[in-house]
Design an enzyme around this catalytic site. Sequence first.
Site, PDB file in Angstrom:
ATOM      1  NE  ARG A 170      -1.416  -1.950   3.700  1.00 60.01           N
ATOM      2  CZ  ARG A 170      -1.681  -2.120   4.820  1.00 60.01           C
ATOM      3  NH1 ARG A 170      -2.948  -1.930   5.185  1.00 60.01           N
ATOM      4  NH2 ARG A 170      -0.842  -2.508   5.448  1.00 60.01           N
ATOM      5  CB  CYS A 201       4.726  -0.380   9.588  1.00 51.43           C
ATOM      6  SG  CYS A 201       5.815  -1.344   8.668  1.00 51.43           S
TER       7      CYS A 201
END
Length: 206
Positions: free
Chosen positions: A48, A103
Amino acid sequence: MTSGSVDKLFDGNVAWRARIDETDPDFFPRLAQQQAPHYFWIGCSDSRVPANMVAGLDPGEVFVHRNVANVVHSSDLSLLSALEYAVEVLKVSHVIVCGHYGCGGVEAATRDDHSHGLANHWLEPIRRLVKDNHDALGRLAEAEERRDRLAELNVLQGVRRVAQTPIIRRTWALGGQVQIHGLMYGLKDGRLRDLGCTISGEQGAS
Ligand code: CO
């Protein structure tokens, strides 16, 4: 059971080339001549966070290295080779270490999970950051806040490590003007933020 299909990639490629040929017929001949990017991007492998797209850059504008959780290991030959090429051959002006909120690699480094041996080894610098910043991180109420701060600390450390490489030190010693920047990208809002930790020369690197 296989998800997705490789045919999709070729179909996508045909459509993409057709679009480019229509809007910018000189695009491929021009890029085939040379690449002259001003930026070298060290980012997370997360699907992404594609460097070109989030920074609004075309192919040819940014030289990219990505790994799990954008860790800068001082002995990572792949990263160092790319950095050397970016700085000494392409002569980029800006090295960007870009982390991102949410993350998965950073999150994995906060867990006591030994099921992924190699990934655990890879994430060791982030585990160390957890230990070294135990008190400061502990003052943050939410687990998400702690992970996001940890992702920022990982970028700050990455910027310092890049600045300390012999490649960058040599460039500065020879009068080169390369700057090292720390950025964060938000998956939720698509926004790129500057952590304000830019290092522009030998004085800032110690
Ligand atoms: Co990531």
